[in-house]
Design a protein around this motif. Sequence first.
Motif, PDB file in Angstrom:
ATOM      1  N   THR A   1    -160.771  22.209 -13.587  1.00  0.00           N
ATOM      2  CA  THR A   1    -160.668  22.316 -12.135  1.00  0.00           C
ATOM      3  C   THR A   1    -161.435  21.197 -11.449  1.00  0.00           C
ATOM      4  O   THR A   1    -162.460  20.730 -11.944  1.00  0.00           O
ATOM      5  CB  THR A   1    -161.187  23.677 -11.640  1.00  0.00           C
ATOM      6  OG1 THR A   1    -161.023  23.753 -10.220  1.00  0.00           O
ATOM      7  CG2 THR A   1    -162.667  23.860 -11.966  1.00  0.00           C
ATOM      8  N   ASN A   2    -160.914  20.777 -10.307  1.00  0.00           N
ATOM      9  CA  ASN A   2    -161.620  19.857  -9.413  1.00  0.00           C
ATOM     10  C   ASN A   2    -161.932  20.547  -8.090  1.00  0.00           C
ATOM     11  O   ASN A   2    -162.221  19.893  -7.093  1.00  0.00           O
ATOM     12  CB  ASN A   2    -160.750  18.616  -9.147  1.00  0.00           C
ATOM     13  CG  ASN A   2    -160.561  17.785 -10.409  1.00  0.00           C
ATOM     14  OD1 ASN A   2    -161.505  17.555 -11.143  1.00  0.00           O
ATOM     15  ND2 ASN A   2    -159.331  17.361 -10.651  1.00  0.00           N
ATOM     16  N   ALA A   3    -161.855  21.871  -8.106  1.00  0.00           N
ATOM     17  CA  ALA A   3    -161.914  22.631  -6.853  1.00  0.00           C
ATOM     18  C   ALA A   3    -163.232  23.390  -6.702  1.00  0.00           C
ATOM     19  O   ALA A   3    -163.244  24.552  -6.347  1.00  0.00           O
ATOM     20  CB  ALA A   3    -160.733  23.589  -6.785  1.00  0.00           C
ATOM     21  N   PHE A   4    -164.350  22.743  -6.972  1.00  0.00           N
ATOM     22  CA  PHE A   4    -165.642  23.418  -6.869  1.00  0.00           C
ATOM     23  C   PHE A   4    -165.813  24.149  -5.538  1.00  0.00           C
ATOM     24  O   PHE A   4    -166.312  25.274  -5.483  1.00  0.00           O
ATOM     25  CB  PHE A   4    -166.775  22.412  -7.016  1.00  0.00           C
ATOM     26  CG  PHE A   4    -167.063  22.012  -8.429  1.00  0.00           C
ATOM     27  CD1 PHE A   4    -166.534  22.695  -9.502  1.00  0.00           C
ATOM     28  CD2 PHE A   4    -167.866  20.918  -8.701  1.00  0.00           C
ATOM     29  CE1 PHE A   4    -166.780  22.324 -10.803  1.00  0.00           C
ATOM     30  CE2 PHE A   4    -168.138  20.538  -9.996  1.00  0.00           C
ATOM     31  CZ  PHE A   4    -167.599  21.232 -11.052  1.00  0.00           C
ATOM     32  N   PHE A   5    -165.400  23.516  -4.450  1.00  0.00           N
ATOM     33  CA  PHE A   5    -165.681  24.072  -3.135  1.00  0.00           C
ATOM     34  C   PHE A   5    -164.651  25.096  -2.699  1.00  0.00           C
ATOM     35  O   PHE A   5    -164.757  25.663  -1.615  1.00  0.00           O
ATOM     36  CB  PHE A   5    -165.803  22.945  -2.102  1.00  0.00           C
ATOM     37  CG  PHE A   5    -167.000  22.075  -2.361  1.00  0.00           C
ATOM     38  CD1 PHE A   5    -168.277  22.448  -1.959  1.00  0.00           C
ATOM     39  CD2 PHE A   5    -166.855  20.884  -3.068  1.00  0.00           C
ATOM     40  CE1 PHE A   5    -169.363  21.667  -2.231  1.00  0.00           C
ATOM     41  CE2 PHE A   5    -167.953  20.086  -3.344  1.00  0.00           C
ATOM     42  CZ  PHE A   5    -169.224  20.478  -2.923  1.00  0.00           C
ATOM     43  N   ASP A   6    -163.643  25.349  -3.525  1.00  0.00           N
ATOM     44  CA  ASP A   6    -162.675  26.397  -3.229  1.00  0.00           C
ATOM     45  C   ASP A   6    -163.073  27.745  -3.830  1.00  0.00           C
ATOM     46  O   ASP A   6    -162.488  28.767  -3.521  1.00  0.00           O
ATOM     47  CB  ASP A   6    -161.283  26.007  -3.743  1.00  0.00           C
ATOM     48  CG  ASP A   6    -160.678  24.877  -2.941  1.00  0.00           C
ATOM     49  OD1 ASP A   6    -161.102  24.697  -1.796  1.00  0.00           O
ATOM     50  OD2 ASP A   6    -159.779  24.191  -3.470  1.00  0.00           O
TER      51      ASP A   6
ATOM     52  N   ARG B   1    -164.947  31.176  -4.327  1.00  0.00           N
ATOM     53  CA  ARG B   1    -165.594  32.104  -3.398  1.00  0.00           C
ATOM     54  C   ARG B   1    -166.836  32.688  -4.052  1.00  0.00           C
ATOM     55  O   ARG B   1    -166.878  32.851  -5.253  1.00  0.00           O
ATOM     56  CB  ARG B   1    -164.625  33.229  -3.019  1.00  0.00           C
ATOM     57  CG  ARG B   1    -163.466  32.744  -2.167  1.00  0.00           C
ATOM     58  CD  ARG B   1    -162.686  33.878  -1.551  1.00  0.00           C
ATOM     59  NE  ARG B   1    -161.998  34.696  -2.548  1.00  0.00           N
ATOM     60  CZ  ARG B   1    -162.314  35.958  -2.838  1.00  0.00           C
ATOM     61  NH1 ARG B   1    -163.328  36.535  -2.212  1.00  0.00           N
ATOM     62  NH2 ARG B   1    -161.655  36.635  -3.732  1.00  0.00           N
TER      63      ARG B   1
END
Length: 239
Positions: A232-237, A239
């Motif tokens: 994943t590159n979505a650390f800030f997605d 919750r």
Amino acid sequence: MKLDMLVFSAHPDDAEVACGGAVLHYRALGRKIGFVDLTCGELGTRGTPEIRLREAAEAAQLLGLSTRLNLHFADGFFKNDECHQRKVIQVIRQYQPDVVLVNAPSDRHPDHIRAAKLVVDACYYAGFARLETYDERQTRQQNWRPKAIYHYIQDWWLQPDFVVDVSGHFEQKLRAAKAYRSQFYDPESIEPITAISDPSFFSRVESRAVEFGRMIGTRYGEGFLKTSMIDTNAFFDFR
């Protein structure tokens, strides 16, 4: 027809109970999802294969599935061998899912464990270009390997790798599962009592969903196990 997700189960009703909420969640997001039942559950104590096929069709409507098929493997006696793998590979190549869900890799029922290994192996082999399979028109199929395979959690408690919030879909999930009237509690039934026909069964299903939901701060959740590292590159997605 290409599908976004293909959900395999050893028996009709496995997936509805274990991951029906996640299926409804992704259906609401516009994903195309299909189910593949490996057997008709003909060794089940209650009901008949014909009844369960009708119940499966009703559950498919309640889940909004794009397709549902049954491979008619022998309940209790299907194997993880070349013959069975090829049939699963044909389905994977036909629908080209990006994501596959399948039974728990460790559970009370041996069929669940065997189905999990069979589907994981078939997904891998489906990517081999030199492994030839053919569709119903005897046209050679294109090789295809799903991007991800996840196991839904069933009878035994297993620590999930991630949890999906199903709070908005839990009641509909129960309606889909309860389409299998032959299998679950019916006060008018004269068939033998089983572990899943006990009146408390769906209370336990809800308790499990509450526990998984608590892990992510929601009312209800469904847990899943990964088969490989999640990229994943979505650390800030998160919750």
